[in-house]
Design a protein around this motif. Sequence first.
Motif, PDB file in Angstrom:
ATOM      1  N   UNK A   1     -26.442  21.870 -29.046  1.00 17.01           N
ATOM      2  CA  UNK A   1     -25.114  21.244 -28.957  1.00 17.01           C
ATOM      3  C   UNK A   1     -25.209  19.757 -29.297  1.00 17.01           C
ATOM      4  N   UNK A   2     -25.154  19.428 -30.591  1.00 15.94           N
ATOM      5  CA  UNK A   2     -25.230  18.008 -30.937  1.00 15.94           C
ATOM      6  C   UNK A   2     -23.986  17.266 -30.450  1.00 15.94           C
ATOM      7  N   UNK A   3     -24.153  16.020 -30.080  1.00 14.85           N
ATOM      8  CA  UNK A   3     -23.036  15.130 -29.720  1.00 14.85           C
ATOM      9  C   UNK A   3     -22.097  15.749 -28.683  1.00 14.85           C
ATOM     10  N   UNK A   4     -22.690  16.302 -27.661  1.00 17.83           N
ATOM     11  CA  UNK A   4     -21.914  16.992 -26.612  1.00 17.83           C
ATOM     12  C   UNK A   4     -21.464  15.988 -25.550  1.00 17.83           C
ATOM     13  N   UNK A   5     -20.477  16.388 -24.728  1.00 18.17           N
ATOM     14  CA  UNK A   5     -20.150  15.509 -23.606  1.00 18.17           C
ATOM     15  C   UNK A   5     -20.851  16.023 -22.345  1.00 18.17           C
ATOM     16  N   UNK A   6     -21.044  15.087 -21.422  1.00 18.24           N
ATOM     17  CA  UNK A   6     -21.890  15.351 -20.259  1.00 18.24           C
ATOM     18  C   UNK A   6     -21.447  16.526 -19.407  1.00 18.24           C
ATOM     19  N   UNK A   7     -20.142  16.666 -19.186  1.00 15.04           N
ATOM     20  CA  UNK A   7     -19.638  17.739 -18.312  1.00 15.04           C
ATOM     21  C   UNK A   7     -20.019  19.118 -18.824  1.00 15.04           C
ATOM     22  N   UNK A   8     -19.805  19.283 -20.137  1.00 17.04           N
ATOM     23  CA  UNK A   8     -20.063  20.603 -20.711  1.00 17.04           C
ATOM     24  C   UNK A   8     -21.582  20.865 -20.732  1.00 17.04           C
ATOM     25  N   UNK A   9     -22.347  19.826 -21.016  1.00 15.78           N
ATOM     26  CA  UNK A   9     -23.807  19.996 -21.016  1.00 15.78           C
ATOM     27  C   UNK A   9     -24.270  20.459 -19.629  1.00 15.78           C
ATOM     28  N   UNK A  10     -23.733  19.816 -18.585  1.00 13.21           N
ATOM     29  CA  UNK A  10     -24.132  20.196 -17.220  1.00 13.21           C
ATOM     30  C   UNK A  10     -23.729  21.627 -16.917  1.00 13.21           C
ATOM     31  N   UNK A  11     -22.512  22.002 -17.326  1.00 12.96           N
ATOM     32  CA  UNK A  11     -22.027  23.366 -17.058  1.00 12.96           C
ATOM     33  C   UNK A  11     -22.875  24.403 -17.798  1.00 12.96           C
ATOM     34  N   UNK A  12     -23.278  24.098 -19.012  1.00 11.46           N
ATOM     35  CA  UNK A  12     -24.089  25.053 -19.781  1.00 11.46           C
ATOM     36  C   UNK A  12     -25.478  25.203 -19.168  1.00 11.46           C
ATOM     37  N   UNK A  13     -26.015  24.096 -18.700  1.00  7.90           N
ATOM     38  CA  UNK A  13     -27.346  24.155 -18.096  1.00  7.90           C
ATOM     39  C   UNK A  13     -27.338  24.988 -16.820  1.00  7.90           C
ATOM     40  N   UNK A  14     -26.229  24.904 -16.068  1.00  6.35           N
ATOM     41  CA  UNK A  14     -26.120  25.689 -14.827  1.00  6.35           C
ATOM     42  C   UNK A  14     -26.093  27.181 -15.137  1.00  6.35           C
ATOM     43  N   UNK A  15     -25.735  27.541 -16.372  1.00  4.97           N
ATOM     44  CA  UNK A  15     -25.726  28.952 -16.750  1.00  4.97           C
ATOM     45  C   UNK A  15     -27.110  29.407 -17.230  1.00  4.97           C
ATOM     46  N   UNK A  16     -28.112  28.553 -16.957  1.00  2.00           N
ATOM     47  CA  UNK A  16     -29.505  28.902 -17.271  1.00  2.00           C
ATOM     48  C   UNK A  16     -29.799  28.974 -18.750  1.00  2.00           C
ATOM     49  N   UNK A  17     -29.109  28.205 -19.533  1.00  2.00           N
ATOM     50  CA  UNK A  17     -29.387  28.190 -20.958  1.00  2.00           C
ATOM     51  C   UNK A  17     -30.348  27.042 -21.252  1.00  2.00           C
ATOM     52  N   UNK A  18     -31.197  27.243 -22.241  1.00  2.00           N
ATOM     53  CA  UNK A  18     -32.032  26.126 -22.676  1.00  2.00           C
ATOM     54  C   UNK A  18     -31.160  25.292 -23.614  1.00  2.00           C
ATOM     55  N   UNK A  19     -30.967  24.038 -23.241  1.00  2.00           N
ATOM     56  CA  UNK A  19     -29.998  23.202 -23.938  1.00  2.00           C
ATOM     57  C   UNK A  19     -30.701  22.151 -24.794  1.00  2.00           C
TER      58      UNK A  19
END
Length: 251
Positions: free
Chosen positions: A158-176
């Motif tokens: 996810x290039x140039x992502x915003x922090x909220x979405x990055x945090x939410x994706x990481x909580x879903x156990x994805x390698x980000x």
Amino acid sequence: MIHNDHPRYESLKLREKIVDAYKKGILAESGMIAHGRGEAFDYLLGEKTTVNSEKAVRAAAAALILAKNPVISVNGNTVALVPNEIVILADDLDAKIEINLFHRTEKRVSIIEKVMNNAGAKNILGTDHEEKAKIKGLEGPRANSSREGVYIADVVLVPLEDGDRAEALLKLDKLLITIDLNPLSRTAKTATITIVDNIVRAIPNLIQAVHELSNVDDPTLHQIVNDFNNQENLDESLKKISDKHTGRVKP
Ligand code: ATP
């Protein structure tokens, strides 16, 4: 018309591309501001790929090759700057491409879909004519993800992502994996692997690293991913900026 002997030629060309993308409806106004923030950090980093970025690119390439279901999430800035390169990377990895916009409008999604199709993308996800699944912890259109894409992905770039979405994706156990010129951004700190470089250099470097690692065995690829420490890498990027401008090291 910018002459190619201008000392800021490359940077000014990128600005031109960004403004052009805004005029074509690919980019929201805030996308131009986001570019400006990136440009400032690029200036501080010397507008060149650093050793840290090379390390992160190698780890990212290894993680993407190992992925069962890799997805590349694109926004307006990414599509404005590197549409063809994203298609090449996706093809090389057999990865899906999903549109995800902070300021989502039907019109912008459809323009971006066309740009990506013209660049050769075969199956663009995240459009308005498919079923969506909600990402827990997010509200509004940003919470939507493609059921076939980010929602079920194990590795997401996810290039140039915003922090909220990055945090939410990481909580879903994805390698980000992210690409972000600002080593201090929430996204840069949250991601598993952050490539601190301009996306116009990072994506071609990733394509090359994927080629170089394509015949490497899985245990070695796992080792490359496990050996990467994101916080250490970000600290080194920050140190590079301060050392460079206090004259302690060569660029
Ligand atoms: P966060 O929520 O993660 O703290 P932010 O609010 O600072 O992020 P956004 O506007 O959501 O930032 O996203 C833009 C980010 O993308 C910025 O950190 C900026 O440095 C970075 N950026 C902009 N253009 C580029 C580029 N061409 N290459 C790499 N990074 C870029």
